[in-house]
Design an enzyme around this catalytic site. Structure first.
Site, short mmCIF file in Angstrom:
data_model
loop_
_atom_site.label_atom_id
_atom_site.label_comp_id
_atom_site.label_asym_id
_atom_site.label_seq_id
_atom_site.Cartn_x
_atom_site.Cartn_y
_atom_site.Cartn_z
CD GLU A 72 -38.13 20.62 -48.95
OE1 GLU A 72 -39.01 21.47 -48.25
OE2 GLU A 72 -38.51 19.25 -49.86
CD GLU A 83 -35.53 16.62 -47.91
OE1 GLU A 83 -37.10 16.62 -47.10
OE2 GLU A 83 -34.76 17.08 -47.45
O1 AHR Z 1 -37.27 15.96 -43.95
C1 AHR Z 1 -37.37 17.23 -43.08
C2 AHR Z 1 -37.64 17.76 -44.23
O2 AHR Z 1 -39.10 17.54 -45.18
C3 AHR Z 1 -36.31 18.29 -44.91
O3 AHR Z 1 -35.65 19.38 -44.30
C4 AHR Z 1 -37.14 19.47 -45.59
O4 AHR Z 1 -36.20 19.33 -46.78
C5 AHR Z 1 -38.06 18.22 -46.43
O5 AHR Z 1 -39.47 20.33 -46.74
#
Ligand code: AHR
Length: 505
Positions: A171, A302
């Site tokens: 990210e 994610e």
């Molecule tokens: O999953 C939790 C967090 O959400 C992770 O660390 C990040 O990559 C995302 O913003």
């Protein structure tokens, strides 16, 4: 009656590795989640035995580690060797104290016991760069008589771990990220890192950071720019997205709780379909511009629904709770539709990681020193994973004359969301009923059906699996009529339900 048409010739393979999960040094995911030496169920290594059993029962084969936001400032070498001399650090991504008692080698021991065979590691491309990624790769996969590989051997792990999948940071488009970057900065760094890592180990596959969420106004130009910079040296573009009940369409807007009614909430998985198709389009445009023969795969590494936290944050404690939430039936139905959106795009989405496995926004919940149990979303993922094998394929479908509804935000939403999978010996219909009333549809299979069975998750929309009532929402067998010896079958779904209907042929 509604009819589900099956286009039997239009299909693609899906493999167990496709649906994974995620372990991050965040909240109580690691400490008191999977690792708690004093717990009554602890293994000699200090792993929670009750959690290991739940993970084995889930059947997950792919796990991303160790973050997440955590990775953008972590030092992997703090996490190896003698536990008594490992440095304690500030985890600045999540405001907690990191003892490093669970690290890289413990992760590999843990996944072996959890029967996970497909780890994905994220390197730090926030505060660190190419050298650090190369050293970590050499420690993990190195087979020669070299310094970092020898350190792994010295630490008691003779054989290389052979990790195939490597995320090139996390990210880095997000303003919240430690050491976030412009797409130009990141594209250059990711390309050179991937190139160097592949020179060291040509068997690895690399995952480029895509947009963190479609709600950022840099989406999807970030994806285009970083793909232009790194296309030849990467194998996947990453996608991330989380959906909240009251979420606005843009990160800068107020939340929309007043207008975000249940039919709207249950339709929000359409945003996953849209996001996947947009990222495919961007990747294919770059492929054409570069005259490349390679089709970029997607790693949706994610994804989840998101819910308000049941526990209060305790900043700078050793396991500062972050989130830790229960999911209700409405969340579970949306989660089911999100999983179906990924499955129906399995021709391009070859890896995905539900986030997170234990605690925070979890499949599995734990109490320190106490019990472990599962959110209802666990049973959705388990039911998909049970049907993924070396022979599974997704068959294209279209619902004809099925009920549809519209909301202010989404038009023409199918009341039944479905995907059909052929396992090689059975057709399995996965379906969410987004309506209160039951829904019936017919299917003509290409094969004669011998027998079958049906399971579902049903209940009240606000039901949850709490520590007091941990099994309120689970997958239950239910009545269904199978026309043995016929290829024509009917399916009836209860109101507001997740369904798995198996037709053996
Ligand atoms: O999953 C939790 C967090 O959400 C992770 O660390 C990040 O990559 C995302 O913003």
């Amino acid at each position: 009656m509604a009819k589900l048409n099956l286009y039997n010739e239009q299909r693609f393979d899906v493999r167990p590795r496709m649906f994974g999960s995620f372990l991050e040094h965040m909240g109580t995911v690691i400490y008191t989640g999977i690792y708690e030496p004093g717990h009554p169920s602890a293994t000699p290594e200090g792993f929670r035995g009750d959690v290991l059993q739940l993970v084995r029962d889930l059947g997950v084969k792919t796990l991303r580690y160790p973050g997440g936001n955590y990775t953008s400032s972590y030092h992997w070498e703090d996490t190896i060797g003698d536990k008594t001399t490992r440095p304690k650090r500030m985890n600045i991504a999540w405001q907690s104290l990191e003892t490093n008692q669970f690290g890289l080698d413990e992760f590999f021991q843990w996944i072996q016991q959890a029967k996970v065979d497909n780890p994905i590691l994220t390197v730090n491309l926030g505060t660190r760069g190419i050298d650090d990624a190369l050293h970590e790769l050499e420690y993990v996969n190195g087979k020669y008589d070299t310094d970092w590989a020898n350190l792994r051997r010295q630490n008691g792990h003779a054989a290389p771990y052979g990790v195939k999948y490597w995320c090139l940071g996390n990210e880095l488009d997000g303003p919240w990220q430690v050491a976030s970057k412009t797409p130009e900065e990141y594209g250059l760094l990711a390309n050179e890192t991937a190139k160097a890592m592949k020179l060291m180990d040509p068997d690895i596959e690399t995952i480029l950071v895509g947009s963190s969420t479609p709600r950022l106004d840099t989406y999807p130009s970030w994806d285009f720019k970083v793909l232009m910079a790194a296309y030849d040296n990467v194998d996947y573009i990453a996608m991330h997205d989380y959906i909240d009940r009251d979420q606005s369409e843009n990160l800068d807007q107020e939340s929309l709780r007043a207008s975000d009614d249940l039919p709207t909430y249950l339709a929000r998985s359409l945003e996953f379909d849209k996001q996947i198709e947009e990222v495919e389009t961007i990747a294919d445009a770059v492929k054409a511009l570069k005259h490349s023969d390679k089709t970029m795969k997607i790693s949706f590494d994610e994804w989840n629904v998101h819910h308000f936290s049941q526990k209060k944050s305790q900043p700078w404690s050793e396991h500062n709770p972050v989130d830790w939430c229960y999911f209700n039936l409405a969340d579970t139905l949306l989660f089911g539709s999100m999983a179906l959106a990924i499955l129906r795009h399995g021709d391009r989405v070859k890896l995905s990681c539900q986030a997170l496995l234990v605690n925070t926004i979890p499949l599995i919940l734990t109490d320190e020193g106490g019990n472990a149990w599962a959110n209802p979303t666990y049973y959705v993922l388990q039911s998909i994973l049970r049907n993924l094998s070396g022979t599974s394929s997704v068959v294209k479908t279209a619902m004809v004359d099925g009920k549809r509804y519209s909301t202010e935000r989404y038009q023409n939403v199918s009341s039944v969301d479905q995907v059909v999978m052929d396992t090689g010996s059975a057709f399995v219909v996965f379906a969410v009923n987004r309506e209160n009333e039951s829904q019936t549809f017919s299917i003509d299979f290409p094969n004669v059906i011998k027998d079958g069975h049906m399971e579902h998750i049903v209940g009240k929309l606000e039901d949850m699996n709490t520590r007091e009532h941990p099994e309120t929402l689970t997958l239950q067998s239910c009545e269904t009529t199978i026309n043995s010896g016929s290829s024509s079958q009917n399916v009836t779904l209860s109101g507001y339900s997740w369904n798995v209907v198996t037709f053996n042929y």
